[in-house]
Motif scaffolding. Structure first.
Motif, PDB file in Angstrom:
ATOM      1  N   ARG A 119     -20.626  40.991 -27.103  1.00  6.92           N
ATOM      2  CA  ARG A 119     -20.498  42.342 -26.538  1.00  6.92           C
ATOM      3  C   ARG A 119     -21.820  42.895 -26.020  1.00  6.92           C
ATOM      4  O   ARG A 119     -21.902  44.069 -25.665  1.00  6.92           O
ATOM      5  CB  ARG A 119     -19.914  43.284 -27.590  1.00  6.92           C
ATOM      6  N   VAL A 120     -22.839  42.058 -25.973  1.00  4.66           N
ATOM      7  CA  VAL A 120     -24.125  42.487 -25.401  1.00  4.66           C
ATOM      8  C   VAL A 120     -24.205  42.028 -23.948  1.00  4.66           C
ATOM      9  O   VAL A 120     -24.006  40.856 -23.642  1.00  4.66           O
ATOM     10  CB  VAL A 120     -25.305  41.905 -26.209  1.00  4.66           C
ATOM     11  N   GLU A 121     -24.478  42.967 -23.071  1.00  4.84           N
ATOM     12  CA  GLU A 121     -24.641  42.657 -21.642  1.00  4.84           C
ATOM     13  C   GLU A 121     -26.112  42.360 -21.356  1.00  4.84           C
ATOM     14  O   GLU A 121     -26.978  43.186 -21.650  1.00  4.84           O
ATOM     15  CB  GLU A 121     -24.168  43.831 -20.789  1.00  4.84           C
ATOM     16  N   ILE A 122     -26.391  41.187 -20.801  1.00  7.38           N
ATOM     17  CA  ILE A 122     -27.761  40.786 -20.479  1.00  7.38           C
ATOM     18  C   ILE A 122     -28.051  41.109 -19.013  1.00  7.38           C
ATOM     19  O   ILE A 122     -27.286  40.747 -18.122  1.00  7.38           O
ATOM     20  CB  ILE A 122     -27.972  39.279 -20.713  1.00  7.38           C
ATOM     21  N   ARG A 123     -29.165  41.781 -18.788  1.00  3.25           N
ATOM     22  CA  ARG A 123     -29.636  42.033 -17.421  1.00  3.25           C
ATOM     23  C   ARG A 123     -31.030  41.426 -17.291  1.00  3.25           C
ATOM     24  O   ARG A 123     -31.930  41.760 -18.067  1.00  3.25           O
ATOM     25  CB  ARG A 123     -29.663  43.524 -17.116  1.00  3.25           C
ATOM     26  N   ILE A 124     -31.209  40.551 -16.303  1.00  6.81           N
ATOM     27  CA  ILE A 124     -32.435  39.758 -16.171  1.00  6.81           C
ATOM     28  C   ILE A 124     -33.231  40.221 -14.963  1.00  6.81           C
ATOM     29  O   ILE A 124     -32.673  40.442 -13.884  1.00  6.81           O
ATOM     30  CB  ILE A 124     -32.101  38.260 -16.034  1.00  6.81           C
ATOM     31  N   ARG A 125     -34.534  40.354 -15.145  1.00  2.99           N
ATOM     32  CA  ARG A 125     -35.462  40.638 -14.048  1.00  2.99           C
ATOM     33  C   ARG A 125     -36.421  39.465 -13.936  1.00  2.99           C
ATOM     34  O   ARG A 125     -36.927  38.955 -14.938  1.00  2.99           O
ATOM     35  CB  ARG A 125     -36.247  41.921 -14.326  1.00  2.99           C
ATOM     36  N   GLU A 126     -36.686  39.037 -12.709  1.00  2.00           N
ATOM     37  CA  GLU A 126     -37.644  37.963 -12.466  1.00  2.00           C
ATOM     38  C   GLU A 126     -38.997  38.566 -12.112  1.00  2.00           C
ATOM     39  O   GLU A 126     -39.079  39.570 -11.406  1.00  2.00           O
ATOM     40  CB  GLU A 126     -37.147  37.073 -11.327  1.00  2.00           C
ATOM     41  N   GLY A 127     -40.068  37.948 -12.600  1.00  2.00           N
ATOM     42  CA  GLY A 127     -41.385  38.461 -12.263  1.00  2.00           C
ATOM     43  C   GLY A 127     -42.486  37.512 -12.682  1.00  2.00           C
ATOM     44  O   GLY A 127     -42.242  36.490 -13.324  1.00  2.00           O
ATOM     45  N   THR A 128     -43.705  37.866 -12.307  1.00  2.00           N
ATOM     46  CA  THR A 128     -44.892  37.132 -12.718  1.00  2.00           C
ATOM     47  C   THR A 128     -45.547  37.882 -13.878  1.00  2.00           C
ATOM     48  O   THR A 128     -45.051  38.928 -14.311  1.00  2.00           O
ATOM     49  CB  THR A 128     -45.878  37.002 -11.552  1.00  2.00           C
TER      50      THR A 128
END
Length: 330
Positions: A119-128
């Motif tokens: 039930r946990v929604e993962i939101r991913i950000r890409e970066g350096t």
């Protein structure tokens, strides 16, 4: 109309009498009657017709019923959501990582995490490196993956958990002159064209620091934000790609060796960090522990090529090159 008034209104409408509604709501009948009268005055509407001891909804009361039910359902949903949040197994988890970490580690790990926290929604950000630190400081992500020495974390504000170490690797076409061993001294790259990640990456800054330590002035052919661009050019024989051991290289026909300085393997600690000023939900702290365990099982993603395998690759490539036909005398 507040929540208590809406609940009183709906209960009286359902049961039809003040006495029954008072029993269900556990209030005195006079107090409940005053609530109904006060609500009608507040709204400027007659909500009930009084027929004997029964209360029947007026036309205006019928119109308000649907809205009151929606209000109560919304409040109940909020209570249920708050209860789930207190349990620590539902919510939104925002994380940031490098492209190679997302591709090589998260692509597989997120399935394991979802089994534990569906039930946990993962939101991913890409970066350096510096970009990820900025996301943490602005509160845009809960967790950020980075090389330990790539950015300067204020230890008063940020906590971190070690995830293992990333080795510096050199990847090239099998015919490139990197010597017969599984490692090469970083200083021996001086005459070779290098394919590097751009300076925004923490891994690039780690390579630059190692180069300064070894007195290497690299011949940079290309800097790129795409690790796979470097691997493709290396496979085609255009130079030596300097890549981290967490990058997947199996799609390419490459010889891979580890970088050393004075025979010591060059590697950088990898961490996951968070802002200590913002409390983490339980599912976020468990994410860190589960990720560390997963990486202990799977690291390194890419290892140096065995010398025998490198020689076999060179022989295979040689057989693919067509020989020139002998000219016939005439």
């Amino acid at each position: 109309m507040n929540f208590q008034q809406a609940l009183t209104f709906l209960t009286v409408a359902e049961l039809g009498t003040v006495s029954k509604a008072a029993l269900r709501l556990r209030v005195a009948q006079p107090a409940l009657s005053r609530q109904i009268i006060g609500l009608e005055r507040e709204l400027g509407l007659q909500l009930f017709d009084r027929v004997g001891r029964r209360l029947l909804l007026t036309g205006e009361g019928e119109q308000l019923i649907a809205g009151c039910r929606l209000l109560l359902n919304s409040v109940n949903s909020l209570k249920e959501q708050a209860q789930l949040l207190r349990q620590g197994d539902t919510g939104v988890l925002r994380i940031a990582g490098s492209p190679q970490h997302i591709e090589s580690v998260l692509s597989k790990f997120l399935h394991r995490y979802a089994e534990r926290y569906p039930r946990v929604e993962i939101r991913i950000r890409e970066g350096t490196g510096s970009e990820i630190l900025a996301m943490l400081e602005r509160g845009e992500v809960h967790l950020g993956q980075n090389l330990l020495h790539a950015v300067r974390l204020n230890e008063q504000h940020f906590g971190s958990l070690p995830l293992g170490s990333v080795q510096l690797l050199a990847a090239c076409h099998p015919s490139m002159p990197l010597g017969p061993r599984r490692t090469i001294e970083i200083a021996d790259l001086a005459e070779l064209p290098l394919l590097l990640l751009d300076s925004g990456f923490g891994f690039r800054r780690a390579f630059d620091a190692a180069s300064r330590m070894a007195g290497l002035k690299p011949k940079v052919m290309l800097e790129s934000r795409s690790p796979h661009t470097l691997l493709a050019l290396a496979e085609a024989g255009h130079g030596v790609a300097i890549v981290p051991s967490q990058l997947q290289c199996w799609r390419y026909e490459l010889r891979i060796v580890g970088l050393t300085h004075r025979r010591r393997v060059l590697q950088e600690p990898l961490t996951i960090s968070w802002d200590k000023r913002r409390p983490l939900p339980r599912f976020a702290t468990d994410y860190c522990a589960m990720l560390a365990a997963h990486m202990r099982e799977t690291f390194p993603i890419t290892r140096p090529t065995e010398p025998a395998a490198a020689k076999a690759s060179v022989r295979t490539r040689a057989r693919r090159v067509p020989r020139k036909a002998k000219s016939s005398g005439g």
